[in-house]
Write a protein that holds these residues in place. Structure first.
Motif, PDB file in Angstrom:
ATOM      1  N   ARG A 175       0.821  -1.207   0.000  1.00  0.00           N
ATOM      2  CA  ARG A 175       0.000   0.000   0.000  1.00  0.00           C
ATOM      3  C   ARG A 175       0.858   1.261   0.000  1.00  0.00           C
ATOM      4  N   GLU A 176       1.883   1.281   0.847  1.00  0.00           N
ATOM      5  CA  GLU A 176       2.717   2.475   0.937  1.00  0.00           C
ATOM      6  C   GLU A 176       3.519   2.687  -0.343  1.00  0.00           C
ATOM      7  N   ALA A 177       4.061   1.610  -0.889  1.00  0.00           N
ATOM      8  CA  ALA A 177       4.857   1.733  -2.108  1.00  0.00           C
ATOM      9  C   ALA A 177       3.987   2.194  -3.274  1.00  0.00           C
ATOM     10  N   ALA A 178       2.772   1.627  -3.394  1.00  0.00           N
ATOM     11  CA  ALA A 178       1.876   2.031  -4.473  1.00  0.00           C
ATOM     12  C   ALA A 178       1.466   3.495  -4.327  1.00  0.00           C
ATOM     13  N   ALA A 179       1.230   3.925  -3.093  1.00  0.00           N
ATOM     14  CA  ALA A 179       0.861   5.315  -2.852  1.00  0.00           C
ATOM     15  C   ALA A 179       1.987   6.265  -3.245  1.00  0.00           C
ATOM     16  N   ALA A 180       3.236   5.753  -3.183  1.00  0.00           N
ATOM     17  CA  ALA A 180       4.400   6.569  -3.556  1.00  0.00           C
ATOM     18  C   ALA A 180       4.726   6.462  -5.035  1.00  0.00           C
ATOM     19  N   GLY A 181       3.893   5.741  -5.801  1.00  0.00           N
ATOM     20  CA  GLY A 181       4.077   5.675  -7.244  1.00  0.00           C
ATOM     21  C   GLY A 181       4.758   4.437  -7.756  1.00  0.00           C
ATOM     22  N   ALA A 182       5.038   3.470  -6.886  1.00  0.00           N
ATOM     23  CA  ALA A 182       5.684   2.230  -7.318  1.00  0.00           C
ATOM     24  C   ALA A 182       4.656   1.249  -7.857  1.00  0.00           C
ATOM     25  N   SER A 183       5.123   0.298  -8.647  1.00  0.00           N
ATOM     26  CA  SER A 183       4.278  -0.799  -9.103  1.00  0.00           C
ATOM     27  C   SER A 183       4.773  -2.095  -8.478  1.00  0.00           C
ATOM     28  N   ILE A 184       3.836  -3.008  -8.202  1.00  0.00           N
ATOM     29  CA  ILE A 184       4.157  -4.266  -7.523  1.00  0.00           C
ATOM     30  C   ILE A 184       4.246  -5.362  -8.575  1.00  0.00           C
ATOM     31  N   ALA A 185       5.465  -5.837  -8.800  1.00  0.00           N
ATOM     32  CA  ALA A 185       5.680  -6.829  -9.845  1.00  0.00           C
ATOM     33  C   ALA A 185       5.246  -8.213  -9.403  1.00  0.00           C
ATOM     34  N   ARG A 186       5.540  -8.597  -8.166  1.00  0.00           N
ATOM     35  CA  ARG A 186       5.194  -9.933  -7.680  1.00  0.00           C
ATOM     36  C   ARG A 186       5.311  -9.970  -6.163  1.00  0.00           C
TER      37      ARG A 186
END
Length: 350
Positions: free
Chosen positions: A164-175
């Motif tokens: 959640r925090e990484a996505a909110a900072a603009g990252a994408s979750i690869a796996r």
């Protein structure tokens, strides 16, 4: 390190450092528990407190009973160590094979700020704070998370907090990976949505990797270490990242978020490759900031404190010749030497 055998029920209590203000650690249940296996669990907390410049120590309680006898063992523990628990000298949380309901006779004495237990959209606030800290550590290593691709080993409540925090900072979750496997890469163009992750985890637990892989079978768990992402998070267990995993990761930065998640062999391999590793006791320091926090502080206050603290420590330890993990160890040990005659033997490595 002091190990005290319980008298009222089979089991033990381990205190990492002498003369600490408070001792904190999980209570675990199992007929075959061995004190030595808990060393890195409590050492992680000792280094968390040292990172925060608190004269506190990690601890661990082991109840050597079968699950069927758990209630009686917990009652005996609560009676035997009443003074330690009621005075606040010793605080504990549910660990292996225990939950809050079973541990209630002990938790009734807990004097810590319990804001960390608050539900935050399916995970505890403590897990959210681990996500905040781990994301802040990764951002420090990468110069920000916007546009970065991440992978999370040991996906669970804390992993969901990271997502959640990484996505909110603009990252994408690869796996993401659990003990049951690793998600296939070609989902939504190689990206996993935090909402879908939450739904899958809450519905299927570790089998969420099968659900998230769509029509395909989940990959083997170790495939999470592939070096096609910008940062790898690891936190399933002590030594989750082995030497082989580190070799696969190559030059991809690593953020550990649970006790001793990086093995000593893995750290050696990563250091040889000049790969930065954020220490677990830095990235996961957030919950400890809340345990004795002023009750007037809000969730947002503690989120900010966590992000700021982790970023400050990462900045202070950046650029060290031995890498950020060892620099964080040196920093913690420098504080320990202000109130301990001897440093504990062994750093928090699996």
């Amino acid at each position: 390190m002091e190990t005290r055998q319980l008298e009222s029920t089979p089991g033990f209590v381990i205190f990492d450092l002498p003369d600490a203000q408070h001792y904190v650690g999980d209570t675990r249940l199992g007929s075959r528990l061995i004190p030595g296996n808990a060393t890195m669990l409590l050492r992680h907390l000792t280094y968390v407190f040292a990172t925060l410049e608190q004269q506190r120590s990690g601890a661990s309680i082991g109840l050597k009973s079968d699950p069927a006898d758990a209630a009686g063992a917990v009652e005996a523990l609560a009676d035997e160590l009443t003074d330690d628990f009621s005075s606040g000298r010793l605080s504990t949380s549910p660990g292996l094979r225990l939950d809050a309901e079973l541990l209630a006779p002990v938790l009734a004495h807990d004097q810590r700020n319990l804001i960390g237990n608050d539900d935050r959209d399916g995970i505890s606030f403590n897990h959210e704070l681990i996500g905040v800290g781990a994301a802040a550590a990764a951002a420090s290593l990468l110069g920000g998370l916007d546009g970065k691709r991440i992978a999370i080993e040991g996906f669970g409540p804390a992993g969901l907090g990271i997502a959640r925090e990484a996505a909110a900072a603009g990252a994408s979750i690869a796996r993401v990976a659990t003990a049951k496997g690793c998600t296939a890469d070609q989902i939504d163009g190689g990206q996993l949505d935090p909402t879908a992750l939450a739904e899958a985890w809450l519905a299927d637990g570790e089998m969420c990797v099968a659900t998230l892989s769509g029509d395909g079978e989940p990959a083997k768990p170790w495939t999470v270490w592939k070096d096609d992402v910008d940062v790898l998070f690891c936190g399933s267990k002590p030594a989750a990242m082995s030497g082989d995993g580190a070799a696969m990761a190559g030059s991809t930065p690593v953020v550990a978020f649970s006790s001793a998640a990086v093995s000593s062999k893995a750290l050696a391999v990563l250091r040889a490759a000049s790969t930065p590793v954020a220490a677990d006791f830095v990235a996961a320091a957030g919950p400890a900031l809340g345990w004795w926090a002023d009750p007037v502080l809000t969730h947002d206050d503690l989120r900010s404190a966590t992000a700021d603290t982790v970023a400050a420590v990462m900045s202070e330890t950046a650029g060290h010749d031995d890498g950020p993990f060892m620099a964080a160890c040196y920093r913690a040990e420098s504080f320990l030497q202000t109130w301990q005659d001897e440093l504990p033997f062994g750093r928090p490595l699996g």
